[in-house]
Design a protein around this motif. Structure first.
Motif, PDB file in Angstrom:
ATOM      1  N   ASN A   1     -72.228 -52.490 -53.561  1.00  8.64           N
ATOM      2  CA  ASN A   1     -71.107 -51.560 -53.715  1.00  8.64           C
ATOM      3  C   ASN A   1     -70.961 -50.722 -52.448  1.00  8.64           C
ATOM      4  O   ASN A   1     -71.928 -50.486 -51.722  1.00  8.64           O
ATOM      5  CB  ASN A   1     -71.341 -50.641 -54.913  1.00  8.64           C
TER       6      ASN A   1
ATOM      7  N   THR B   1     -64.071 -47.260 -54.884  1.00  9.92           N
ATOM      8  CA  THR B   1     -65.243 -48.070 -54.578  1.00  9.92           C
ATOM      9  C   THR B   1     -64.887 -49.555 -54.661  1.00  9.92           C
ATOM     10  O   THR B   1     -63.825 -49.929 -55.180  1.00  9.92           O
ATOM     11  CB  THR B   1     -66.397 -47.751 -55.546  1.00  9.92           C
TER      12      THR B   1
ATOM     13  N   PRO C   1     -67.070 -52.531 -55.949  1.00 13.72           N
ATOM     14  CA  PRO C   1     -68.296 -53.113 -56.498  1.00 13.72           C
ATOM     15  C   PRO C   1     -68.223 -54.633 -56.625  1.00 13.72           C
ATOM     16  O   PRO C   1     -67.155 -55.228 -56.818  1.00 13.72           O
ATOM     17  CB  PRO C   1     -68.387 -52.463 -57.880  1.00 13.72           C
TER      18      PRO C   1
ATOM     19  N   ARG D   1     -64.518 -59.027 -55.546  1.00 16.80           N
ATOM     20  CA  ARG D   1     -64.621 -57.610 -55.197  1.00 16.80           C
ATOM     21  C   ARG D   1     -63.250 -56.965 -55.336  1.00 16.80           C
ATOM     22  O   ARG D   1     -62.287 -57.411 -54.707  1.00 16.80           O
ATOM     23  CB  ARG D   1     -65.151 -57.441 -53.776  1.00 16.80           C
TER      24      ARG D   1
END
Length: 335
Positions: free
Chosen positions: A274, A299, A301, A309
């Motif tokens: 991440n 973010t 992850p 992703r």
């Protein structure tokens, strides 16, 4: 409980103005309970409950100290929150931590109890997140731990140690010890190194190396870089993280913070688990000891090779109720 080597409460030069994010320690008084029928009384009840628990635990090591003021040095916080992100959806959370002095045993020993993330507290291989877990963390990663901590005087290099158990079956005992070294001054550059050796029944033996570089800028900004790596019987190669954090204390018990981070494990199928950025705003509300925090994050992850992703937006709101202390820290609890 504090997982960082240093915080915005670092000592400043004698001629520096007072840090607006830190207030002197205070304890609840019976007069507080008359100002609000439920909020102050709940706060006072919580504080009385924990310091009396400290007195009971200290009684295991001999007669209770005659002066109850020893046990009124008990400190801690209770932190509920609700977080949401596209990756995990809504996640209600509750964390708490209590530090209990043990004067009959030794002033260097404290009992602790808290609901924390094991990988933050025991192995120290994940980013410290204050009172709340990382936003993409799982609820089942949190555990309620109880144990005894040893803290040597923090003058130059020093040694810390902890031993405890998980308060559910199986108990999953752990022990850890850390050598801590700090050089420099936060007003210029402060370098910190923490070497931790640990054992936990579910994790086995392992070692964590953590380095921090900090600088306080104009007595209001704190810039910190942290890098950490862990090797244990359960990791695939080195597991670790890096983080660059910027915090600023504001007048009237407020603060802002931002952080850029990465986490991963070198020999895992997906080495970079991440990365992203987080922003938080904190302020006291209603009482000095009650803090509200809001956050937003972005973010990216990815835990499995089969996963794509994604851009993972998140928001959150939480509260932190302190007892036994009047400190206000710029350090976010939702990071």
């Amino acid at each position: 409980m504090s997982w960082a080597l240093a915080s915005l409460a670092l000592a400043q030069p004698p001629d520096a103005p007072a840090d607006p994010t830190i207030d002197p320690v205070v304890a609840p008084s019976p007069e507080d309970a008359r100002s609000d029928p439920w909020l102050d009384r709940a706060h006072l009840w919580l504080f009385n409950s924990v310091w009396r628990s400290a007195r009971a635990v200290d009684g295991w090591f001999g007669p209770e100290a005659p002066d109850a003021s020893y046990y009124r040095q008990t400190e801690g916080s209770l932190a509920p929150a609700i977080l949401w992100d596209e990756y995990d959806g809504f996640q209600p959370r509750l964390r708490f931590n209590v530090d209990l002095p043990l004067p009959r045993m030794n002033e260097r020993y404290h009992a602790f109890i808290g609901r924390v993330n094991r990988d933050e507290y025991v192995t120290e291989r994940d980013l410290s997140s204050g009172a709340f877990p990382n936003q993409i963390g799982r609820v089942e990663d949190d555990e309620t731990l109880f144990g005894i901590a040893y803290r040597s005087p923090k003058t130059g290099p020093h040694f810390d140690a902890d031993a405890g158990v998980r308060l559910r079956f199986p108990v999953d005992p752990f022990v850890k010890g850390a050598f801590v070294l700090q050089k420099g001054e936060a007003s210029r550059v402060l370098f910190g190194l923490r070497e931790t050796a640990f054992w936990q029944n579910s994790e086995g033996f392992g070692f964590t190396t953590r380095a921090d570089i900090e600088r306080i800028i104009k007595n209001t900004w704190l810039l910190r870089w942290t890098g950490s790596g862990t090797i244990s019987q359960e990791t695939e190669g080195v597991r670790g993280y890096t983080a660059l954090t910027l915090m600023r204390g504001l007048p009237n018990r407020r603060a802002i913070a931002a952080e850029v981070f990465t986490t991963g494990e070198f020999e895992a199928p997906v080495p970079t688990e991440n990365y992203g950025v987080k922003f938080a705003y904190r302020r006291s509300i209603a009482r000095d000891w009650l803090v509200m925090e809001t956050r937003i994050s972005c973010t990216f992850p990815r835990e499995e090779l089969t996963q794509e992703r994604i851009t993972n937006w998140g928001v959150g709101i939480g509260f932190e109720m302190f007892f036994g202390t009047g400190e206000f820290l710029a350090r976010p609890v939702t990071f």
